[in-house]
Design a protein around this motif. Structure first.
Motif, PDB file in Angstrom:
ATOM      1  N   LEU A  94       1.027  -1.021   0.206  1.00 28.49           N
ATOM      2  CA  LEU A  94       0.217   0.242   0.061  1.00 28.49           C
ATOM      3  C   LEU A  94       0.900   1.023  -0.190  1.00 28.49           C
ATOM      4  O   LEU A  94       2.223   1.628   0.392  1.00 28.49           O
ATOM      5  CB  LEU A  94      -1.272   0.210   0.912  1.00 28.49           C
ATOM      6  CG  LEU A  94      -2.074  -0.955   1.135  1.00 28.49           C
ATOM      7  CD1 LEU A  94      -2.628  -1.063   2.604  1.00 28.49           C
ATOM      8  CD2 LEU A  94      -2.492  -1.065   0.028  1.00 28.49           C
ATOM      9  N   ASP A  95       0.328   2.187  -0.565  1.00 28.11           N
ATOM     10  CA  ASP A  95       0.761   3.810  -0.942  1.00 28.11           C
ATOM     11  C   ASP A  95      -0.080   4.944  -0.047  1.00 28.11           C
ATOM     12  O   ASP A  95      -0.965   4.347   0.173  1.00 28.11           O
ATOM     13  CB  ASP A  95       1.381   4.417  -2.118  1.00 28.11           C
ATOM     14  CG  ASP A  95       2.352   3.119  -2.454  1.00 28.11           C
ATOM     15  OD1 ASP A  95       2.826   1.845  -2.431  1.00 28.11           O
ATOM     16  OD2 ASP A  95       2.017   3.371  -3.959  1.00 28.11           O
ATOM     17  N   THR A  97      -0.097   7.665  -0.786  1.00 24.49           N
ATOM     18  CA  THR A  97      -0.293   8.491  -1.431  1.00 24.49           C
ATOM     19  C   THR A  97      -0.514  10.051  -1.586  1.00 24.49           C
ATOM     20  O   THR A  97      -0.123  11.324  -1.985  1.00 24.49           O
ATOM     21  CB  THR A  97      -1.354   8.177  -2.890  1.00 24.49           C
ATOM     22  OG1 THR A  97      -1.962   8.303  -1.991  1.00 24.49           O
ATOM     23  CG2 THR A  97      -1.309   7.428  -3.337  1.00 24.49           C
ATOM     24  N   SER A 100       2.915  12.205   0.063  1.00 22.89           N
ATOM     25  CA  SER A 100       3.746  12.324  -0.871  1.00 22.89           C
ATOM     26  C   SER A 100       4.517  13.568  -1.084  1.00 22.89           C
ATOM     27  O   SER A 100       2.624  14.361  -1.298  1.00 22.89           O
ATOM     28  CB  SER A 100       3.641  11.045  -2.118  1.00 22.89           C
ATOM     29  OG  SER A 100       4.165  10.033  -1.787  1.00 22.89           O
ATOM     30  N   ASN A 381       2.947   6.015   7.937  1.00 24.83           N
ATOM     31  CA  ASN A 381       2.968   6.899   6.290  1.00 24.83           C
ATOM     32  C   ASN A 381       4.132   6.663   6.137  1.00 24.83           C
ATOM     33  O   ASN A 381       4.734   7.719   4.776  1.00 24.83           O
ATOM     34  CB  ASN A 381       2.257   8.554   6.216  1.00 24.83           C
ATOM     35  CG  ASN A 381       2.844   9.090   7.055  1.00 24.83           C
ATOM     36  OD1 ASN A 381       4.194   8.802   7.992  1.00 24.83           O
ATOM     37  ND2 ASN A 381       3.527  10.480   7.110  1.00 24.83           N
ATOM     38  N   GLU A 391       5.795   4.646  -0.048  1.00 26.58           N
ATOM     39  CA  GLU A 391       5.219   3.757  -0.794  1.00 26.58           C
ATOM     40  C   GLU A 391       5.476   2.240   0.028  1.00 26.58           C
ATOM     41  O   GLU A 391       6.731   2.128   1.209  1.00 26.58           O
ATOM     42  CB  GLU A 391       6.335   3.263  -2.193  1.00 26.58           C
ATOM     43  CG  GLU A 391       5.527   4.312  -3.146  1.00 26.58           C
ATOM     44  CD  GLU A 391       6.436   5.711  -3.107  1.00 26.58           C
ATOM     45  OE1 GLU A 391       5.740   6.983  -3.132  1.00 26.58           O
ATOM     46  OE2 GLU A 391       7.813   5.117  -2.888  1.00 26.58           O
ATOM     47  N   ASN A 416       2.520   0.306  -6.713  1.00 30.58           N
ATOM     48  CA  ASN A 416       1.571   0.980  -7.110  1.00 30.58           C
ATOM     49  C   ASN A 416       0.589   0.746  -7.824  1.00 30.58           C
ATOM     50  O   ASN A 416      -0.135   1.750  -8.906  1.00 30.58           O
ATOM     51  CB  ASN A 416       2.924   2.176  -7.724  1.00 30.58           C
ATOM     52  CG  ASN A 416       4.114   2.523  -7.813  1.00 30.58           C
ATOM     53  OD1 ASN A 416       4.009   2.954  -7.184  1.00 30.58           O
ATOM     54  ND2 ASN A 416       5.513   2.270  -8.724  1.00 30.58           N
ATOM     55  N   GLN A 418      -2.675   0.420  -4.806  1.00 32.50           N
ATOM     56  CA  GLN A 418      -3.172   0.367  -4.046  1.00 32.50           C
ATOM     57  C   GLN A 418      -2.664   1.459  -2.986  1.00 32.50           C
ATOM     58  O   GLN A 418      -1.686   1.433  -2.623  1.00 32.50           O
ATOM     59  CB  GLN A 418      -3.336  -1.050  -3.340  1.00 32.50           C
ATOM     60  CG  GLN A 418      -4.285  -1.285  -4.536  1.00 32.50           C
ATOM     61  CD  GLN A 418      -5.255  -1.434  -4.620  1.00 32.50           C
ATOM     62  OE1 GLN A 418      -6.063  -1.135  -4.059  1.00 32.50           O
ATOM     63  NE2 GLN A 418      -5.772  -2.504  -6.332  1.00 32.50           N
ATOM     64  N   ARG A 419      -3.474   2.483  -2.634  1.00 34.75           N
ATOM     65  CA  ARG A 419      -3.620   2.915  -1.500  1.00 34.75           C
ATOM     66  C   ARG A 419      -3.953   2.669  -0.500  1.00 34.75           C
ATOM     67  O   ARG A 419      -4.917   2.657  -0.157  1.00 34.75           O
ATOM     68  CB  ARG A 419      -3.402   4.874  -1.796  1.00 34.75           C
ATOM     69  CG  ARG A 419      -4.960   4.773  -2.300  1.00 34.75           C
ATOM     70  CD  ARG A 419      -5.435   6.202  -3.416  1.00 34.75           C
ATOM     71  NE  ARG A 419      -4.281   6.363  -5.066  1.00 34.75           N
ATOM     72  CZ  ARG A 419      -4.374   6.882  -5.435  1.00 34.75           C
ATOM     73  NH1 ARG A 419      -5.103   8.518  -5.009  1.00 34.75           N
ATOM     74  NH2 ARG A 419      -3.724   7.600  -6.458  1.00 34.75           N
ATOM     75  N   ASN A 420      -3.451   3.794   0.949  1.00 34.63           N
ATOM     76  CA  ASN A 420      -4.528   3.562   2.120  1.00 34.63           C
ATOM     77  C   ASN A 420      -5.267   4.033   2.042  1.00 34.63           C
ATOM     78  O   ASN A 420      -6.130   3.534   2.789  1.00 34.63           O
ATOM     79  CB  ASN A 420      -3.565   4.315   3.595  1.00 34.63           C
ATOM     80  CG  ASN A 420      -2.906   5.514   2.931  1.00 34.63           C
ATOM     81  OD1 ASN A 420      -3.084   5.947   2.151  1.00 34.63           O
ATOM     82  ND2 ASN A 420      -3.127   6.534   4.306  1.00 34.63           N
ATOM     83  N   SER A 441      -9.124   8.292  -2.098  1.00 35.44           N
ATOM     84  CA  SER A 441      -9.631   6.613  -2.277  1.00 35.44           C
ATOM     85  C   SER A 441      -9.695   6.922  -3.847  1.00 35.44           C
ATOM     86  O   SER A 441      -9.930   7.763  -4.129  1.00 35.44           O
ATOM     87  CB  SER A 441     -10.421   6.163  -1.678  1.00 35.44           C
ATOM     88  OG  SER A 441     -11.731   6.477  -1.758  1.00 35.44           O
TER      89      SER A 441
END
Length: 449
Positions: A94-95, A97, A100, A381, A391, A416, A418-420, A441
């Protein structure tokens, strides 16, 4: 099932001088001939949540298990969770994002920790911070509205004078709080276990009375001795045993807090160590976890957040076997020996998490235990903190949510993809809170539930 002619109200309190003692769930609180599966502590009726934040990612090569699925071997860092395998889900890939940097907003890697439970990108503004409502507050609004405290916010490190501009033009609010009931309202964390204890069991007495209370050498239970004795006469043996265990937990926590406050370094004369704050970090972590456990046991609250540290923390943890500062050690330079040292700090915090989970698993709750009716999310994070990479952040989830969340899984996602924030959306589904999106999301996390 115990059958009684009359049942005790669930919201029963024992009151004494300066004390309001909530009670754990007892079978005597059931109407006659009510099956346990239909009680307030039965599946679907009580769901709890704990969000735990830690800064500075995890040592590369030491966190993620090598195998995917249910047959994975726990890594060096996550090994303390192995006895809880049936309730553990680890997620790799998971990233964060929303944490960042961008071309328009470079830097600020240590200023966006509040992304953890919001999935939102903090607005770069030191005067008017703006984030998003965090999932702990959404869950508290739905599942904690009938409790004394819908949610509690705990921490370890004092933010001190960290207000206004903290890092790269970002408000310090993003570093000081992970719990936001509105996009513009961060909730402060309480780092003093004595204050937490008073909030859980005090009755809102005056400031002067609370000072006297802190100097008390006896127990708060002494104020309700007669009430306890009278109450126990009307309940069955099983409930008396459960009540005794709960009271022993309260007394033990209070004893440890009194030991802390009786020491000269915790007398209130030192600015560095305010009255009631342990000088020993290890004791501080454990007693805060214990306070969350007893709050759940008595159903005083069903939602908690816990900040294990703050970004750029220089705290060290001698019990882990390495005495270097947290942030400094996280900049390991990708040197093998340095990464190994940092992994010891990471493992130490997982050991404390396992301690907390075992405590919850040993507290009976309806047809199971408290761990069956909670989801604990411990995260950060950052992934590789030396590179300030957001990431492949480490994600640890423990609990059952009444059978809604299957354990013994290691979920792995391609880089790269899926994200948290997608995971946060899926967590909310477990609490019957269904949103189209949260933060940045892009959809729900595949295979999560």
């Amino acid at each position: 099932m115990f059958v009684t002619k009359k049942h005790i109200p669930r919201r029963t309190f024992l009151r004494g001088c300066g004390v309001t003692l909530a009670l754990p769930f007892l079978e005597s609180m059931l109407p006659a001939q009510t099956p346990l599966r239909q009680t307030v502590a039965s599946p679907g009726s009580v769901r709890r949540f704990v969000g735990i934040w830690h800064p500075h990612g995890a040592a590369p090569g030491y966190w993620s298990p090598l195998q995917e699925g249910s047959s994975f071997e726990f890594s060096f860092i996550t090994k303390p969770l192995e006895p809880l395998r049936d309730r553990v889900v680890l997620i790799t890939g998971l990233d964060a994002t929303g944490s960042s940097p961008t071309a328009d907003e470079p830097g600020g890697d240590h200023a966006r920790g509040a992304n953890l439970l919001s999935g939102a990108r903090p607005r770069r503004d030191s005067v008017s911070p703006y984030l998003g409502v965090t999932i702990d507050q959404m869950i508290a609004n739905k599942w904690g509205k009938d409790t004394l405290l819908p949610s509690i916010q705990l921490g370890i490190e004092d933010p001190g004078n960290n207000t206004g501009n903290c890092n790269w033009g970002y408000s310090c609010a993003y570093s000081n709080s992970i719990s936001w009931p509105t996009p513009t309202t961060p909730l402060p964390t309480e780092i003093n276990p004595r204050m937490v204890f008073e909030r859980l069991f005090g009755d809102g007495a005056s400031a002067d009375e609370r000072v006297i209370d802190r100097k008390r050498t006896g127990s708060i239970l002494d104020s309700v001795t007669h009430e306890i004795a009278s109450f126990k006469k009307g309940i069955p043996a099983g409930d008396r045993a459960k009540l005794d265990t709960y009271l022993e937990n309260v007394r033990e926590i209070e004893r440890r807090i009194q030991n802390i406050t009786s020491k000269p370094e915790a007398s209130g004369t030192s600015f560095e160590v305010p009255f009631g704050i342990p000088a020993n970090n290890d004791a501080h972590f454990k007693i805060m976890y214990d306070l969350i456990a007893v709050a759940f046991q008595a159903d005083i609250s069903r939602v908690a957040t816990f900040m294990l540290g703050r970004d750029l923390s220089s705290t060290n943890f001698p019990p882990c076997g390495w005495n270097g500062p947290w942030h400094g050690t996280s900049h390991h330079g990708d040197i093998p020996a340095n990464k190994a040292n940092y992994s010891k700090i990471n493992r130490y915090h997982v050991q404390n998490l396992a301690y907390f989970c075992e405590k919850l698993r040993n507290i009976p709750d309806g047809d199971g235990n408290v761990l069956d009716h909670v989801l604990i999310y411990k995260g950060t994070n950052m992934g590789n903190s030396h590179r300030h990479a957001h990431e492949k952040i480490p994600v640890e989830l423990i609990g059952g949510i009444d059978g809604r969340f299957k354990g013994n899984r290691h979920l792995v996602f391609p880089d790269n993809t899926q994200r948290n924030s997608n995971m946060l959306l899926s967590i909310l589904d477990l609490y019957d809170i269904h949103l189209d999106h949260i933060g940045d999301s892009t959809g729900r996390l595949p295979g999560f539930a």
